[in-house]
Scaffold this motif. Structure first.
Motif, PDB file in Angstrom:
ATOM      1  N   ASN A 279      15.029   6.463   3.041  1.00 36.59           N
ATOM      2  CA  ASN A 279      16.072   6.869   4.093  1.00 36.59           C
ATOM      3  C   ASN A 279      16.607   5.552   4.845  1.00 36.59           C
ATOM      4  OD1 ASN A 279      15.240   9.572   3.431  1.00 36.59           O
ATOM      5  ND2 ASN A 279      14.446   9.526   5.387  1.00 36.59           N
ATOM      6  N   ASP A 280      16.501   4.444   4.019  1.00 33.23           N
ATOM      7  CA  ASP A 280      16.390   2.797   4.621  1.00 33.23           C
ATOM      8  C   ASP A 280      18.348   1.941   3.900  1.00 33.23           C
ATOM      9  OD1 ASP A 280      17.357   0.282   5.989  1.00 33.23           O
ATOM     10  OD2 ASP A 280      15.304  -0.390   6.081  1.00 33.23           O
ATOM     11  N   PHE A 281      19.594   2.222   4.548  1.00 34.41           N
ATOM     12  CA  PHE A 281      20.234   1.474   3.906  1.00 34.41           C
ATOM     13  C   PHE A 281      20.398   0.835   3.163  1.00 34.41           C
ATOM     14  CE2 PHE A 281      21.167  -0.197   7.970  1.00 34.41           C
ATOM     15  CZ  PHE A 281      21.933  -0.681   7.820  1.00 34.41           C
ATOM     16  N   LYS A 306      24.939   5.511  -1.852  1.00 37.78           N
ATOM     17  CA  LYS A 306      23.697   5.934  -1.049  1.00 37.78           C
ATOM     18  C   LYS A 306      23.375   4.972   0.585  1.00 37.78           C
ATOM     19  CE  LYS A 306      21.672   7.380  -5.186  1.00 37.78           C
ATOM     20  NZ  LYS A 306      20.556   6.664  -6.225  1.00 37.78           N
ATOM     21  N   ARG A 310      23.107   6.714   4.513  1.00 35.33           N
ATOM     22  CA  ARG A 310      21.964   5.974   4.829  1.00 35.33           C
ATOM     23  C   ARG A 310      22.382   5.116   6.021  1.00 35.33           C
ATOM     24  NH1 ARG A 310      20.691   7.504   0.249  1.00 35.33           N
ATOM     25  NH2 ARG A 310      18.886   8.449  -0.551  1.00 35.33           N
TER      26      ARG A 310
END
Length: 364
Positions: A279-281, A306, A310
């Motif tokens: 979930n970390d961009f 993505k 995020r």
């Protein structure tokens, strides 16, 4: 009439010391020609001889004396004339020497004043401070006019960073807002070098891996990717348990591999970081950038999408793409431009205006 004849004629009448006597068509020369041919002189010609002080020649021309009597009087008269001319020449020469000496004295006095003024100026603390400020600005590539209100703070920042000190958060905030016109590439490089060295020192002191991650990020931003790599590989991987920390190490190391153009390692590290923190961009941004640089534009687009899902901003993604475009060769640059414009003609209008400037720093 030959030159020698002209000289002989002037000598015959004891006027060879006078410049005009041997010059054809001069007034005196015409008078001598008339006397030699036995022609009577006009009143104007006789008056000219009297005006020139040629008394013996004047009397001879009027017929008052014989030639022998003329010679007896003209010789001493010429000597007196020559003596007077020599005295006048010497007087003029003396005057020239005096004037030259006076001019030399004036020049020496002027140079002495200039030297004294220079010495006084160079000894003036204000002048010395001005020179130091100028040298500091030049060393950090700041050559534009500095607003009066900004000058004290900017010089304080330059002095502190030049002495090897770090900048405060307020300094960095000012440089990125009100003072952004003065935040030159060289100053940014110096800032990141100080920060990198500080965090590297903290890592050595505390062994806290987060300090190594922070140092590596700053090393990248001052084009010292190899130092970042050397620091990151010194972190004992087997001791790291927290997924967030392990992901940050991998993501940062992946960015370093990207800087060193070790693309496969950058992809592997990015994938590993993403698996740890899906979930970390940040890992997504890294993978988007590396795929774009490899020419995998569809994959890069998907990873960037993505990243935005995020929490990454579209602006940060565009800045990342700008850096990729500016580093790319002409052919690859045109490919990326065409791809982006096909994707979103409105959002990516900025690529049409993109020049050939180099990026200020490298994105992760």
């Amino acid at each position: 009439m030959t030159v020698q004849h002209s000289i002989d004629l002037a000598r015959r009448y004891f006027v060879d010391d006078l410049p005009g006597a041997a010059i054809p068509a001069s007034r005196l020369r015409n008078i001598l020609d008339s006397l030699q041919k036995g022609r009577a002189l006009t009143p104007l010609a006789l008056g000219y001889l009297a005006q020139q002080g040629l008394i013996a020649l004047h009397r001879f021309a009027k017929g008052d004396t014989t030639y022998d009597e003329f010679c007896a009087a003209a010789g001493p008269e010429q000597e007196r004339r020559q003596q007077a001319a020599e005295i006048e020449r010497q007087a003029q020469h003396a005057t020239v020497l005096v004037r030259a000496a006076e001019q030399k004295a004036r020049e020496a006095e002027w140079f002495a004043r200039q030297e004294a003024a220079r010495h006084a100026r160079e000894s003036d603390p204000k002048y010395l401070a001005k020179l130091k400020n100028q040298a500091l600005r030049e060393s950090y590539g700041i050559d534009q006019y500095i607003e009066k209100d900004c000058f004290p703070r900017l010089m304080d920042i330059l002095c502190r960073i030049d002495e090897g000190n770090r900048l405060s958060d307020d300094d960095v905030l000012w440089l990125t807002t009100d003072g952004k016109d003065y935040y030159s590439d060289r100053l940014q490089t110096a800032f990141h070098e100080r920060e990198a060295d500080f965090y590297a020192g903290e890592y050595k002191r505390t062994h806290d891996p987060w300090n190594a991650v922070n140092a590596s990020g700053h090393y990248r931003k001052c084009a010292q990717a190899q130092r970042a790599h050397d620091l990151l590989i010194s972190i004992p991987a087997e001791r790291q348990k927290l997924p967030k920390l392990k992901s940050a190490i991998s993501t940062t190391h992946g960015g370093v591999m990207r800087d060193l153009k070790r693309w496969e390692e950058a992809l592997r590290l990015g994938d590993h970081a993403h698996s740890l923190t899906p979930n970390d961009f940040r890992p997504c941004t890294l993978l988007g950038a590396v795929n774009f640089e490899l020419g995998n534009y569809d994959l890069g687009r998907n990873w960037y999408a993505k990243a935005i899902e995020r929490g990454a901003s579209a602006r940060s993604i565009d800045y990342d793409l700008r850096g990729i475009l500016l580093r790319a060769d002409q052919g690859r640059r045109e490919e990326i431009k065409a791809f982006l414009l096909r994707e979103d003609l409105i959002r990516y209008q900025w690529v049409k205006r993109l020049g050939d400037r180099r990026p200020d720093s490298q994105g992760r």
